[in-house]
Design an enzyme around this catalytic site. Structure first.
Site, PDB file in Angstrom:
ATOM      1  N   GLY A  56       0.744  -1.405  -0.013  1.00 31.90           N
ATOM      2  CA  GLY A  56       0.014  -0.294  -0.211  1.00 31.90           C
ATOM      3  C   GLY A  56       0.564   0.997  -0.164  1.00 31.90           C
ATOM      4  N   GLN A  61       3.697   9.746   0.759  1.00 36.50           N
ATOM      5  CA  GLN A  61       4.639   9.383   1.280  1.00 36.50           C
ATOM      6  C   GLN A  61       5.968   9.595  -0.159  1.00 36.50           C
ATOM      7  OE1 GLN A  61       2.560   5.201   1.979  1.00 36.50           O
ATOM      8  NE2 GLN A  61       4.598   4.673   3.496  1.00 36.50           N
ATOM      9  N   CYS A 101       6.201   0.563   7.845  1.00 39.98           N
ATOM     10  CA  CYS A 101       5.545   1.238   6.626  1.00 39.98           C
ATOM     11  C   CYS A 101       6.957   1.763   5.837  1.00 39.98           C
ATOM     12  CB  CYS A 101       5.305   2.416   7.367  1.00 39.98           C
ATOM     13  SG  CYS A 101       4.764   4.012   6.427  1.00 39.98           S
ATOM     14  N   LEU A 102       6.375   2.236   4.775  1.00 39.95           N
ATOM     15  CA  LEU A 102       7.658   1.747   3.966  1.00 39.95           C
ATOM     16  C   LEU A 102       8.808   3.444   4.129  1.00 39.95           C
ATOM     17  CD1 LEU A 102       6.276   1.562   0.490  1.00 39.95           C
ATOM     18  CD2 LEU A 102       8.007  -0.115   1.393  1.00 39.95           C
ATOM     19  N   HIS A 143      -3.722   2.280   7.823  1.00 41.17           N
ATOM     20  CA  HIS A 143      -2.936   2.631   7.974  1.00 41.17           C
ATOM     21  C   HIS A 143      -2.801   3.685   6.682  1.00 41.17           C
ATOM     22  CE1 HIS A 143       1.678   1.243   7.586  1.00 41.17           C
ATOM     23  NE2 HIS A 143       1.579   2.239   6.239  1.00 41.17           N
ATOM     24  N   GLU A 144      -2.818   3.172   5.052  1.00 40.33           N
ATOM     25  CA  GLU A 144      -3.003   3.955   4.421  1.00 40.33           C
ATOM     26  C   GLU A 144      -3.765   5.231   4.319  1.00 40.33           C
ATOM     27  OE1 GLU A 144       0.005   4.004   2.969  1.00 40.33           O
ATOM     28  OE2 GLU A 144      -0.291   1.975   2.874  1.00 40.33           O
ATOM     29  N   HIS A 147      -2.080   7.462   6.353  1.00 40.27           N
ATOM     30  CA  HIS A 147      -1.377   8.877   5.598  1.00 40.27           C
ATOM     31  C   HIS A 147      -1.689   9.778   5.522  1.00 40.27           C
ATOM     32  CE1 HIS A 147       2.736   6.882   6.379  1.00 40.27           C
ATOM     33  NE2 HIS A 147       2.291   5.123   5.541  1.00 40.27           N
TER      34      HIS A 147
END
Ligand code: ZN
Length: 175
Positions: A56, A61, A101-102, A143-144, A147
């Protein structure tokens, strides 16, 4: 979100904004106009997510403060784009699991999430989409969408986990 929380994430990206970057702390703006630019952006987001091994990715990001996220179904690998996603229902039942998380490569931590959520969004053609998600899928959504609202997993973990990860981050920065 990273594909496998325990897996060591790659640190090679120029495009991924990392924890500490203020862009990750602001609420993104609603998307009001569809068109080719948005399609190009979603394509780029898929490229970055796939290159980084994520499941995702939210626009902040990569430094874009717009409410757009992409994700891949963990089983079918099918990719989806969601515009202006919001959680309209969440189960009281929660699950705690390790999450990565990236934007925080190499640091996974326990995060408590609702077991099930219902998400409403629109797709790239402006068609309304409703997703009833459970388990890992519900975790990706939460999660997304976090963000897009300026939250990262460090805000959602326990104080013990937060201290541990912040210490690791500090240790990494020391020469
Ligand atoms: Zn993330």
């Amino acid at each position: 979100m990273s594909r496998s929380p325990g897996e060591k994430a790659r640190l090679s990206s120029d495009n991924i904004r990392l924890f500490g970057d203020p862009v990750l702390r602001e609420e993104s703006k609603e998307i009001t106009e569809l068109g080719p630019e948005l399609e190009r952006l979603s394509k780029l987001m898929f490229e970055v997510m796939d290159r980084e091994g994520g499941i995702g990715l939210a626009a902040p990001q990569i430094g874009i403060q717009r409410k757009i996220m992409v994700w891949r179904h963990p089983e079918t690998e099918q990719g989806y784009v969601l515009l202006n996603p919001r959680i309209v229902e969440r189960s009281e039942e929660t699950v705690t699991a390790s999450e990565g998380c990236l934007s925080l490569p190499g640091h996974s931590m326990d995060v408590e999430r609702a077991e099930r959520v219902v998400v409403e969004a629109v797709d790239l053609r402006g068609e309304p989409v409703t997703i009833e998600a459970a388990g890992l899928l519900a975790r990706i959504m939460q999660h997304e969408i976090d963000h897009l609202e300026g939250h990262v997993i460090l805000d959602r973990t326990t104080s013990t986990e937060r201290r541990r990860v912040l210490k690791d981050l500090r240790d990494q920065m020391e020469p």
